[in-house]
Design a protein around this motif. Structure first.
Motif, PDB file in Angstrom:
ATOM      1  N   GLU A  34       0.808  -1.218   0.000  1.00  0.00           N
ATOM      2  CA  GLU A  34       0.000   0.000   0.000  1.00  0.00           C
ATOM      3  C   GLU A  34       0.848   1.277   0.000  1.00  0.00           C
ATOM      4  N   VAL A  35       2.167   1.134   0.081  1.00  0.00           N
ATOM      5  CA  VAL A  35       3.044   2.308   0.091  1.00  0.00           C
ATOM      6  C   VAL A  35       4.046   2.208  -1.050  1.00  0.00           C
ATOM      7  N   THR A  36       4.604   3.342  -1.419  1.00  0.00           N
ATOM      8  CA  THR A  36       5.632   3.402  -2.462  1.00  0.00           C
ATOM      9  C   THR A  36       7.004   3.361  -1.803  1.00  0.00           C
ATOM     10  N   TRP A  37       7.873   2.518  -2.329  1.00  0.00           N
ATOM     11  CA  TRP A  37       9.192   2.317  -1.753  1.00  0.00           C
ATOM     12  C   TRP A  37      10.274   2.918  -2.651  1.00  0.00           C
ATOM     13  N   GLU A  38      11.404   3.276  -2.053  1.00  0.00           N
ATOM     14  CA  GLU A  38      12.544   3.779  -2.820  1.00  0.00           C
ATOM     15  C   GLU A  38      13.845   3.366  -2.135  1.00  0.00           C
ATOM     16  N   LYS A  39      14.917   3.346  -2.916  1.00  0.00           N
ATOM     17  CA  LYS A  39      16.246   3.049  -2.386  1.00  0.00           C
ATOM     18  C   LYS A  39      16.967   4.360  -2.055  1.00  0.00           C
ATOM     19  N   ARG A  40      17.642   4.375  -0.924  1.00  0.00           N
ATOM     20  CA  ARG A  40      18.352   5.567  -0.480  1.00  0.00           C
ATOM     21  C   ARG A  40      19.766   5.204  -0.062  1.00  0.00           C
ATOM     22  N   ASP A  41      20.654   6.183  -0.121  1.00  0.00           N
ATOM     23  CA  ASP A  41      22.017   6.025   0.375  1.00  0.00           C
ATOM     24  C   ASP A  41      22.135   6.774   1.696  1.00  0.00           C
ATOM     25  N   VAL A  42      22.564   6.082   2.720  1.00  0.00           N
ATOM     26  CA  VAL A  42      22.759   6.705   4.023  1.00  0.00           C
ATOM     27  C   VAL A  42      24.260   6.830   4.273  1.00  0.00           C
ATOM     28  N   VAL A  43      24.740   8.059   4.254  1.00  0.00           N
ATOM     29  CA  VAL A  43      26.157   8.333   4.454  1.00  0.00           C
ATOM     30  C   VAL A  43      26.266   9.417   5.516  1.00  0.00           C
ATOM     31  N   GLN A  44      27.031   9.143   6.557  1.00  0.00           N
ATOM     32  CA  GLN A  44      27.242  10.125   7.620  1.00  0.00           C
ATOM     33  C   GLN A  44      28.724  10.451   7.711  1.00  0.00           C
ATOM     34  N   ASN A  46      31.718  12.847   9.829  1.00  0.00           N
ATOM     35  CA  ASN A  46      32.016  13.607  11.031  1.00  0.00           C
ATOM     36  C   ASN A  46      32.177  15.065  10.642  1.00  0.00           C
ATOM     37  N   TRP A  47      31.356  15.930  11.218  1.00  0.00           N
ATOM     38  CA  TRP A  47      31.351  17.338  10.803  1.00  0.00           C
ATOM     39  C   TRP A  47      32.666  18.047  11.100  1.00  0.00           C
ATOM     40  N   LYS A  48      33.462  17.506  12.024  1.00  0.00           N
ATOM     41  CA  LYS A  48      34.711  18.166  12.384  1.00  0.00           C
ATOM     42  C   LYS A  48      35.854  17.764  11.467  1.00  0.00           C
ATOM     43  N   THR A  49      35.876  16.476  11.066  1.00  0.00           N
ATOM     44  CA  THR A  49      37.014  15.975  10.296  1.00  0.00           C
ATOM     45  C   THR A  49      36.676  15.670   8.851  1.00  0.00           C
ATOM     46  N   GLY A  50      35.381  15.583   8.521  1.00  0.00           N
ATOM     47  CA  GLY A  50      34.979  15.191   7.176  1.00  0.00           C
ATOM     48  C   GLY A  50      35.072  13.701   6.928  1.00  0.00           C
ATOM     49  N   GLU A  51      35.510  12.940   7.911  1.00  0.00           N
ATOM     50  CA  GLU A  51      35.653  11.496   7.762  1.00  0.00           C
ATOM     51  C   GLU A  51      34.284  10.826   7.690  1.00  0.00           C
ATOM     52  N   VAL A  52      34.141   9.864   6.799  1.00  0.00           N
ATOM     53  CA  VAL A  52      32.907   9.098   6.701  1.00  0.00           C
ATOM     54  C   VAL A  52      32.854   8.136   7.877  1.00  0.00           C
ATOM     55  N   VAL A  53      31.838   8.293   8.742  1.00  0.00           N
ATOM     56  CA  VAL A  53      31.726   7.447   9.932  1.00  0.00           C
ATOM     57  C   VAL A  53      30.701   6.338   9.752  1.00  0.00           C
ATOM     58  N   PHE A  54      29.841   6.482   8.747  1.00  0.00           N
ATOM     59  CA  PHE A  54      28.871   5.420   8.458  1.00  0.00           C
ATOM     60  C   PHE A  54      28.459   5.531   6.993  1.00  0.00           C
ATOM     61  N   GLU A  55      28.325   4.373   6.355  1.00  0.00           N
ATOM     62  CA  GLU A  55      27.903   4.370   4.968  1.00  0.00           C
ATOM     63  C   GLU A  55      27.179   3.062   4.660  1.00  0.00           C
ATOM     64  N   GLN A  56      25.942   3.167   4.228  1.00  0.00           N
ATOM     65  CA  GLN A  56      25.199   2.014   3.738  1.00  0.00           C
ATOM     66  C   GLN A  56      24.322   2.496   2.587  1.00  0.00           C
ATOM     67  N   ARG A  57      24.576   2.005   1.418  1.00  0.00           N
ATOM     68  CA  ARG A  57      23.880   2.465   0.229  1.00  0.00           C
ATOM     69  C   ARG A  57      22.788   1.479  -0.171  1.00  0.00           C
ATOM     70  N   GLY A  58      21.751   2.032  -0.799  1.00  0.00           N
ATOM     71  CA  GLY A  58      20.679   1.196  -1.326  1.00  0.00           C
ATOM     72  C   GLY A  58      19.714   0.663  -0.285  1.00  0.00           C
ATOM     73  N   VAL A  59      19.546   1.369   0.824  1.00  0.00           N
ATOM     74  CA  VAL A  59      18.585   0.920   1.828  1.00  0.00           C
ATOM     75  C   VAL A  59      17.175   1.287   1.367  1.00  0.00           C
ATOM     76  N   GLU A  60      16.202   0.502   1.773  1.00  0.00           N
ATOM     77  CA  GLU A  60      14.844   0.629   1.239  1.00  0.00           C
ATOM     78  C   GLU A  60      13.895   1.187   2.303  1.00  0.00           C
ATOM     79  N   PHE A  61      13.213   2.275   1.938  1.00  0.00           N
ATOM     80  CA  PHE A  61      12.255   2.920   2.831  1.00  0.00           C
ATOM     81  C   PHE A  61      11.073   3.445   2.014  1.00  0.00           C
ATOM     82  N   PRO A  62       9.916   3.628   2.667  1.00  0.00           N
ATOM     83  CA  PRO A  62       8.791   4.291   1.991  1.00  0.00           C
ATOM     84  C   PRO A  62       9.164   5.724   1.634  1.00  0.00           C
ATOM     85  N   THR A  63       8.631   6.221   0.528  1.00  0.00           N
ATOM     86  CA  THR A  63       8.922   7.597   0.122  1.00  0.00           C
ATOM     87  C   THR A  63       8.379   8.605   1.118  1.00  0.00           C
TER      88      THR A  63
END
Length: 945
Positions: A34-44, A46-63
């Motif tokens: 009953e809902v519309t789904w989409e793939k998203r990239d979740v990338v976090q 660190n605002w101080k260093t610019g280092e990527v602290v988390f990355e998981q691409r293609g996760v699925e959530f409702p729009t």
């Protein structure tokens, strides 16, 4: 059938289980379809260093889910190692994991009449979670359906007796709970005081405050062992304990120590070595006061302190003086809070099993010692129809389903200790609550601090608890009462009648109230009727929790019972950017108040620019209260928070997680008034926080007066006349453009030939002639002061941390958050014109310096460090240089340690505590949630929410 639930066969359950009707789902259609789904990239990063602290691409959530909500769920609740096939990558997988466990257990344990009813239950629960109508507390999402222990409870209460074995066991049990990321509370009043004798040796007892030191050190050690937030704990002491004054003053004295040591040049960052000399910082402290004591305060009479062993009065104190000491300590450091013992136990459903003596760390769960509670919260905005009516029927059905699921969880749940396991399974305490009340009231055009707002909140709370207890009585008829019900049946039914009587006393002020009160009255009648026949499945049913992280999972604008934090928020955009938007509830509120579309557009534009509604075009002053918020120029008054809590308290099994915020200018008497009013209005607990109370200037000692016979020295008067050093006709300068919370401006500064600042000119965009004149005059005053020799450091010290609107995010990478335009301007001037050592004394650093500090524990690069004189270089055990605050004399004891929480980092960077710290992960300014802080950007928390 009862044997599958617990060992002692309570009650006489019927052979037939629950019949579940479809309310939210459609037969033959799965909720996911009953809902519309989409793939998203979740990338976090660190605002101080610019280092990527988390990355998981293609996760699925409702729009329909926001990027914030999907980020929080992906980073916090998806299980499995990143990059492996076991890693969860879809909201479907997460919900199926949790709901599948509930459905299977309920089916196997006889909760449902047929397998088809179990299937409908699972799909209805899935629909509610998928569409953000409610959420379980975080431990459910962490653990249920995984190979880990099936921990579902977030709240724990422990106990400790007057023996060394019990005290050491307290340390151990508390440590195990902290290790699992939860919090616990307990009452220390059974431990004899330092004014009593030991039976074994005849010596004097240590007293509970001394044992608090060990527990505090344990909590600090476990926190520093890898957690990203402080251990959450509550310590309670009865007001008649002989050591009560020492308990009251413990944290206030430690705050004095922090300030004194910091002023003496010690490194008092909470992550550093020197802070270990400061105690009691890992707990919330509360005094458990009785009606007898509060009446003595009112009457101005004496109050007796009683020996723990014999109960005899060993000392009498002036009740009013003791109460004033509580208020004074809370004024100084926000501790202790109060818990109102007689009120709590008057609403206790299980008095035959023992008194309620303590609470969880946030004070919303109050029940028997050695017990736990699992929580779930409803999103109230989901039940507000397009025509602004409240969907009572769907709300009741949602409560039924959620309470059923919460009770099922106790069947399969694991607990940290045997005693907690036994008590929880014997009494089956639940904690259903809600979030988004503040948004709901605003959307309907009701002021948070208004009779209309309070009556609506009370009616919703009454309906929720009534529906929960009615379902609990129905469950008792299917799978049996809770084990302790038999001996407490009369008391439990008495409390149900008290709830119903409170509902009968509700006044309906809004048209929406009438339907809610009528429905609540019907539900309470059924509670009494069905409960008389079946008994009850659960000793407790409802409370109001902070709902920090799960509130963002549900895309709520407001958490728990809180009002809206501010009218303007930052929305995360695809690609990592963000934009400033006015809350969606504001236009809806304006429509409900009768404003036309063009008026709404103009008001929203004004709010977007100014951040508040004062003098908004066309907005009537009598409507300002609808848009009052927790912070800002129209912040809700402290008593407004107290009155809202009092309105809903009679309809809760437990209490309310909420802190009453007071301005920095509040007096000790203001806090005393809040504490006294909380008792008069029937609250169970209350806590306060005075803005900046943890960074107040230490009191200076007055110099001793000269002896009477000392001869006065002859007066010598030396007059100094400052001379103005004008800037040369041609001088170097710089122009800086800036934005603070959407307000744009320009700053032009001029310097002497040696680089010293000599003048400042300010121009703000979209300003009227009055503000333009004020800014010109201010610029001239500062410029003349600089030319007459006033050090720039003095201006920086006076004008940084000055708080007024506009305040918020800036476009300056070195100064991400400003508390006002003045705060930004003088921080920028410090960065542009002061040396590193001068800025370090003021706690002002560039982004690069802060990043280097996080990585190495030093603000200086290796090259800069090597250029220091040998006497100013510090070596650690490995012989490496370790540098502390560059703004003062260095001592070997000041070797720096890394901060472990956001608050620690900000205190390390600024040298000051901040009322709302920046998130350590994403850099967003956090907001209060109960007695903790929670990040809107990534869901990180600073405490137990």
């Amino acid at each position: 059938m009862t044997d599958t639930l617990y060992d002692d066969k309570p009650g006489t359950p019927s052979a037939r289980g629950l019949t579940i009707d479809r309310v939210f789902t459609t037969e033959g259609v799965h909720p996911y379809d009953e809902v519309t789904w989409e793939k998203r990239d979740v990338v976090q990063t660190n605002w101080k260093t610019g280092e990527v602290v988390f990355e998981q691409r293609g996760v699925e959530f409702p729009t329909s889910w926001s990027l914030n909500a999907s980020t929080i769920v992906t980073t916090k609740y998806f299980r499995g190692a990143l990059g492996t096939a076991e890693r969860e990558a879809s909201l479907k997988t997460l919900i199926d994991r949790v709901v599948g466990k509930y459905q299977q257990t309920g089916q196997e344990s006889g909760y449902f009449a047929t397998d088809h009813d179990a299937e409908i239950f699972g799909q209805e629960l899935t629909w509610l979670l998928l569409n953000q109508y409610f959420s379980f507390n975080s431990p459910v999402w962490f653990n249920v359906g995984t190979a880990a222990p099936q921990q579902v409870s977030a709240c724990f209460i422990l106990s400790v007796d007057d023996s060394m074995e019990s005290i050491l066991n307290w340390y151990r049990e508390e440590g195990m709970i902290f290790k699992g990321g939860s919090g616990a509370g307990l009452n220390l009043s059974r431990i004899r005081s330092s004014k009593e004798l030991l039976r074994s040796s005849g010596g004097t007892a240590s007293g509970p405050v001394s044992f608090m030191r060990g527990a505090d050190a344990s909590a600090g050690t476990i926190k520093s062992g890898g957690a990203t937030r402080r251990a959450a704990k509550m310590v309670v002491l009865d007001v008649d304990h002989p050591d009560i004054e020492e308990f009251i003053e413990t944290k206030a004295r430690e705050e004095d120590k922090i300030r004194a040591l910091r002023d003496a040049g010690f490194d008092m960052d909470l992550g550093g070595k020197d802070i270990t000399s400061v105690q009691y910082q890992n707990a919330n402290n509360s005094v458990r006061v009785s009606d007898e004591f509060m009446q003595a305060v009112t009457d101005g009479t004496e109050f007796g302190l009683r020996a723990r062993m014999t109960g005899e009065v060993i000392e009498k104190v002036d009740a009013r003086e003791l109460f004033d000491k509580i208020a004074q300590a809370a004024w100084e450091c926000a501790d202790p809070g109060l818990q109102y013992d007689d009120t709590i136990n008057d609403w206790h459903t299980n008095p035959e099993s023992g008194r309620i003596t303590a609470s969880n760390p946030c004070s919303e769960y109050m029940s028997l010692d050695n017990s736990s509670c699992n929580l779930a919260s409803l999103n109230l905005m989901k039940f507000l129809r397009a025509d602004d009516s409240f969907d009572v029927d769907r709300f009741i059905k949602a409560v039924e389903l959620i309470i059923t699921a919460m009770d099922i969880s106790i069947v399969f749940a694991d607990f940290p200790t045997e005693s907690i396991t036994q008590t929880t399974r014997d009494y089956r305490q639940l904690g259903i609550g809600y979030a988004n009340l503040g948004a709901l009231l605003m959307a309907l055009g009701k002021g948070y601090d208004s009779e209309g707002g309070r009556s609506l909140a009370a009616a919703i709370t009454s309906l929720m608890t009534a529906a929960a207890y009615r379902r609990s009585a129905e469950l008792a008829g299917v799978v049996g009462t809770y084990a302790g019900y038999g001996r407490n049946a009369d008391a439990h039914k008495r409390v149900m009648r008290k709830h119903r009587s409170a509902n009968d006393s509700l006044r309906t002020i809004n048209p929406i109230d009438a339907g809610l009160c009528e429905a609540a009255a019907s539900q309470w009648d059924q509670v009494i009727e069905v409960g008389e026949r079946n008994g009850f499945r659960n000793a407790q049913a409802s409370l109001l929790a902070p709902t920090g992280t799960i509130g963002f999972m549900m895309d709520c604008d407001t958490t728990g019972i809180e009002p809206d934090f501010s009218l303007v928020k930052f929305k995360k955009l695809v690609g990592g950017g963000s934009m400033q938007i006015v809350n969606h509830t504001v236009p809806r509120a304006l429509r409900n108040l009768g404003y036309l579309d063009e008026q709404i557009e103009a008001i929203v534009a004004y709010i977007s620019d100014k951040g508040n509604v004062i003098d908004a075009p066309g907005l009537k002053p009598e409507h300002y209260e609808v848009f009052d918020t927790a912070m800002g120029v129209r912040a809700i008054k402290p008593m407004g928070h107290v009155r809202m809590m009092a309105a809903v308290q009679p309809f809760l099994s437990g209490a309310i997680s909420k802190t009453v915020n007071l301005p920095e200018s509040a007096t000790v008497q203001d806090i005393a008034d809040v504490y006294m009013e909380g008792w008069r209005l029937g609250l169970k607990a209350i806590a306060v926080y005075r803005d900046n109370c943890k960074v107040g200037q230490p009191l200076s000692n007055g110099k001793s007066a000269p002896e009477e016979d000392a001869k006065p020295a002859p007066e010598v008067r030396i007059e100094y006349r400052p001379r103005r050093l004008r800037l040369p006709k041609s001088r170097s300068g710089r122009t800086t453009s800036f934005t603070v919370a959407g307000a744009e401006g320009y700053m032009t500064s001029g310097a002497y030939e040696d680089g010293r600042l000599g003048e400042v000119f300010l121009k703000l965009g979209k300003q009227g002639s009055t503000l333009s004149g004020v800014m010109d005059a201010f610029s001239i005053a500062v410029s003349i002061g600089l030319q007459y020799g006033v050090p720039l450091e003095s201006f920086v010290q006076k004008f940084t941390n000055l708080k007024f609107e506009p305040a918020g995010m800036t476009d300056d990478p070195d100064i991400r958050i400003a508390q006002s335009i003045m705060d930004y301007i003088f921080r920028r001037l410090a960065l542009d014109y002061l040396s590193f050592d001068e800025r370090a004394e003021l706690g002002i650093y560039t982004a690069a310096e802060r990043a280097h500090y996080v990585e190495t524990g030093s603000y200086l690069s290796e090259e800069e460090e090597s250029e220091l004189p040998e006497s100013e270089q510090l070596k650690n055990d490995a012989g490496d240089n370790v540098r502390v605050d560059a703004g003062g004399p260095l001592q070997p004891s000041l070797i720096e340690a890394h901060p472990h929480t956001t608050s620690e980092l900000m205190e390390a960077i600024t040298g000051l505590a901040v009322d709302a710290p920046l998130c350590l992960i994403c850099g967003t300014k956090m907001r209060p949630s109960g007695s903790c802080y929670v990040c809107e950007g990534c869901g990180a928390t600073s405490g137990c929410s």
